[in-house]
Design a protein around this motif. Structure first.
Motif, PDB file in Angstrom:
ATOM      1  N   ARG A   2      16.976  30.882  17.304  1.00  0.00           N
ATOM      2  CA  ARG A   2      17.620  30.867  16.013  1.00  0.00           C
ATOM      3  C   ARG A   2      16.915  30.004  14.894  1.00  0.00           C
ATOM      4  O   ARG A   2      16.743  28.560  15.301  1.00  0.00           O
ATOM      5  CB  ARG A   2      19.305  30.662  16.052  1.00  0.00           C
ATOM      6  N   THR A  36      25.589  31.452  12.041  1.00  0.00           N
ATOM      7  CA  THR A  36      25.548  32.435  11.031  1.00  0.00           C
ATOM      8  C   THR A  36      26.619  33.407  11.297  1.00  0.00           C
ATOM      9  O   THR A  36      26.870  33.815  12.499  1.00  0.00           O
ATOM     10  CB  THR A  36      24.320  33.403  11.065  1.00  0.00           C
ATOM     11  N   THR A  38      28.791  37.273  10.124  1.00  0.00           N
ATOM     12  CA  THR A  38      28.890  38.231   9.023  1.00  0.00           C
ATOM     13  C   THR A  38      30.365  38.635   8.553  1.00  0.00           C
ATOM     14  O   THR A  38      31.147  39.039   9.221  1.00  0.00           O
ATOM     15  CB  THR A  38      28.316  39.614   9.689  1.00  0.00           C
ATOM     16  N   LEU A 238      25.326  36.852   0.393  1.00  0.00           N
ATOM     17  CA  LEU A 238      25.659  35.711   1.390  1.00  0.00           C
ATOM     18  C   LEU A 238      26.404  34.510   0.517  1.00  0.00           C
ATOM     19  O   LEU A 238      26.479  34.420  -0.528  1.00  0.00           O
ATOM     20  CB  LEU A 238      24.192  34.992   2.037  1.00  0.00           C
ATOM     21  N   TYR A 240      26.542  30.472   1.462  1.00  0.00           N
ATOM     22  CA  TYR A 240      25.721  29.143   2.488  1.00  0.00           C
ATOM     23  C   TYR A 240      26.277  28.075   1.937  1.00  0.00           C
ATOM     24  O   TYR A 240      26.590  27.737   1.080  1.00  0.00           O
ATOM     25  CB  TYR A 240      24.190  29.396   1.865  1.00  0.00           C
ATOM     26  N   THR A 259      25.943  29.856   7.475  1.00  0.00           N
ATOM     27  CA  THR A 259      25.663  31.147   6.448  1.00  0.00           C
ATOM     28  C   THR A 259      26.409  32.334   6.740  1.00  0.00           C
ATOM     29  O   THR A 259      26.512  32.736   7.964  1.00  0.00           O
ATOM     30  CB  THR A 259      24.126  31.606   6.637  1.00  0.00           C
ATOM     31  N   LEU A 261      26.926  36.024   6.000  1.00  0.00           N
ATOM     32  CA  LEU A 261      26.303  37.107   5.524  1.00  0.00           C
ATOM     33  C   LEU A 261      27.192  38.311   4.941  1.00  0.00           C
ATOM     34  O   LEU A 261      28.413  38.387   5.564  1.00  0.00           O
ATOM     35  CB  LEU A 261      25.345  37.908   6.640  1.00  0.00           C
ATOM     36  N   LYS A 277      21.231  38.599  14.112  1.00  0.00           N
ATOM     37  CA  LYS A 277      21.202  37.811  13.072  1.00  0.00           C
ATOM     38  C   LYS A 277      22.466  37.010  12.782  1.00  0.00           C
ATOM     39  O   LYS A 277      22.473  36.362  11.904  1.00  0.00           O
ATOM     40  CB  LYS A 277      20.905  38.888  11.992  1.00  0.00           C
ATOM     41  N   SER A 278      23.536  37.330  13.656  1.00  0.00           N
ATOM     42  CA  SER A 278      24.881  36.761  13.627  1.00  0.00           C
ATOM     43  C   SER A 278      25.142  35.958  14.849  1.00  0.00           C
ATOM     44  O   SER A 278      24.947  36.674  15.894  1.00  0.00           O
ATOM     45  CB  SER A 278      25.785  37.818  13.279  1.00  0.00           C
TER      46      SER A 278
END
Length: 551
Positions: A2, A36, A38, A238, A240, A259, A261, A277-278
């Motif tokens: 990551r 991260t 979502t 997003l 952040y 983060t 998303l 991605k998460s």
């Protein structure tokens, strides 16, 4: 591996998916990681006195802090408060605020705490927050929850000035609540976003934009806002956030950054997690590749009750006996043990994980609300109802469900019973969540399978979802609404549990919502991630103690 980001660096085009972030080393204690996650929608508002969707609640939990915080086990811990006392009559609450709680607003965007960017949270910040909550112009959906505060009835019913409510600062570090009547859940209510503080100076400087964009939010908790980008027509939205060093010394924060998303719907969240991605997935679906893998930690929560909603605009379901016949025929005792342990037969309206205070609701109310099927009684009731309506048969009708809400196999046993007893035939119509909710609102169904949970882990909050102006399927019962209004007057948790039981019984008597299954929600993440705090009712994920271990 990551990608990470240094606290002092941020890509000037962070909103673009092509932006690459430099790696930041995680420490041996699991700190320093960029998590991260979502969100399935954009926060509706980050004004705590107004915000109402799950995305907003999650951001607020990580960015702002009230007097108390509710933990996943239902216990309350201190937030901004360091101590509180309650008078014997339960009418006066005195809170002492700790000296180490600070507001932080990075005015010059240099990710440092410069002069004038940080100042103490005081009792006046809570007084102002509660006055805003009760102010008619705020249009807060939560002021009814705090009617027990002295003077609140007059403000709500008679437009009395908001500065007459029983909330005042005795000193910068001492906050007083005077109540007009005892409230069993008052401390728990103080742990909700609606009771978070609001700094008057900052609020006024936002000139009506408070909580609506990245420049109009402020932090007094573990993280502060660095970026909030949302374009309803875009795909790289997003939020952040970075560690708030102003509040890290007393209540340590482990991640360097988080983060969020922002995507449209659960399907996108599933895809982001599957693609790496998460870091975390919250889902109602059972995924064998996660649940049955040693590479993931999967925690399940029985926090949803799935029930059949009968549309009373359909001629047959206007009849009490026919609705009762359908309710009496549910073969709960015959439901096979679900091999995934994803669902089980529901004998009540309130899900099993639900609490009264820090205790399980079932500890107060142990007897089942519903019993096993009575086919003969169901058949007799059905025949009587059909005779009264002058009907000889029912037309075929499908059961409306939201895609992925439950395995269709779990419904077949019930449908076979209905065919046998009532000659009622139909199939299953699975539609996307957005279409499902629209059709519920438009009464475009005959029978729908609907999931019920609460905005917080409380039996009273679950029942609130059935209030006439709050439920999504048009249920209305004046006696039930009046009973809900008495919950705020419960003197203790035992009395509150009795009121909740009466509420369940009233819903059961109407046979418009018929409980069928208790259903799991799941928290899924890699075994490398630890101490992820999740509330399956509010949907809040708290990242402050989250840790990542590479080995």
């Amino acid at each position: 591996m990551r990608k990470k980001i240094y606290a002092a660096l941020i890509c000037p085009m962070l909103m673009l998916s092509s932006c690459k972030m430099p790696f930041q080393k995680n420490e041996s204690d699991g700190s320093g990681y960029l998590f991260t996650y979502t969100l399935t929608e954009n926060p509706d508002n980050l004004d705590p006195q107004i915000a109402s969707n799950t995305a907003a609640f999650t951001i607020l939990r990580n960015m702002m802090q009230g007097l108390l915080e509710e933990q996943p086990d239902g216990t309350l811990t201190y937030g901004v408060a360091s101590h509180y006392s309650i008078t014997e009559d339960g009418l006066k609450y005195t809170f002492t605020l700790r000296d180490t709680s600070y507001w932080y607003y990075d005015e010059n965007k240099n990710d440092k705490i410069d002069d004038g960017e940080s100042w103490k949270v005081t009792a006046d910040d809570f007084v102002f927050a509660f006055q805003r909550l009760f102010q008619k112009e705020t249009k807060s959906p939560y002021r009814e929850d705090f009617r027990c505060i002295l003077g609140a009835d007059a403000v709500i019913d008679e437009d009395a000035p908001v500065d007459t409510i029983g909330v005042y600062a005795e000193s910068p570090n001492t906050l007083i609540f005077n109540l007009s009547r005892p409230c069993a859940e008052f401390l728990t209510l103080l742990s909700t976003p609606a009771a978070m503080p609001c700094n008057q100076r900052f609020f006024e400087q936002t000139a009506g934009r408070y909580g609506l964009d990245e420049d109009s939010v402020i932090s007094n908790n573990g993280f502060y806002m660095r970026r909030w980008f949302y374009d309803p027509y875009g795909s790289d939205n997003l939020i952040y956030m970075s560690k708030n060093s102003a509040n890290d010394t007393v209540q340590p924060v482990f991640p360097s950054d988080v983060t969020f998303l922002i995507r449209n719907g659960q399907t996108k969240a599933d895809e982001e997690f599957a693609n790496g991605k998460s870091d975390i997935l919250v889902t109602a679906d059972y995924f064998p590749n996660y649940n049955e893998s040693t590479g993931y930690n999967v925690t399940s929560y029985r926090s949803v009750t799935l029930g059949f909603v009968l549309n009373t605009e359909w001629e047959a379901f206007k009849n009490d006996d026919i609705r009762k016949a359908f309710a009496y025929s549910i073969p709960r005792e015959l439901f096979p043990e679900n091999e995934k342990n994803d669902v089980e037969a529901a004998y009540g309206i309130i899900p099993p994980e639900t609490r009264i205070g820090a205790s399980a609701y079932s500890d107060y109310v142990s007897s089942p609300l519903f019993t096993d099927a009575s086919n003969e009684e169901a058949k007799a009731l059905f025949q009587k109802g059909m005779h009264d309506l002058g009907l000889t048969s029912l037309p075929p009708s499908d059961i409306l469900i939201s895609e992925g809400s439950v395995s269709e196999d779990d419904l077949y046993e019930i449908m076979q019973v209905w065919q046998s007893l009532f000659g009622f035939y139909g199939g299953i119509e699975a539609v996307p969540e957005s279409e499902y909710r629209q059709r519920l609102a438009n009464k475009d169904y005959v029978i729908a399978l609907c999931g019920i949970t609460g905005k917080r882990n409380s039996a009273s909050a679950v029942l609130e979802t059935f209030r006439t102006d709050k439920n999504i399927f048009g249920y209305s019962n004046e006696e039930f609404d009046a009973l809900l209004d008495t919950m705020i007057n419960a003197r203790d948790l035992g009395e509150l549990s009795l009121i909740c039981r009466q509420g369940e019984e009233l819903i059961a008597e109407d046979n418009i919502f018929i409980p069928v299954f208790y259903k799991n929600k799941y928290l899924v993440h890699s075994i490398k991630n630890h101490d992820i705090s999740y509330d399956p009712y509010s949907g809040i994920i708290d990242f402050r103690r989250a840790k990542y271990f590479s080995d």
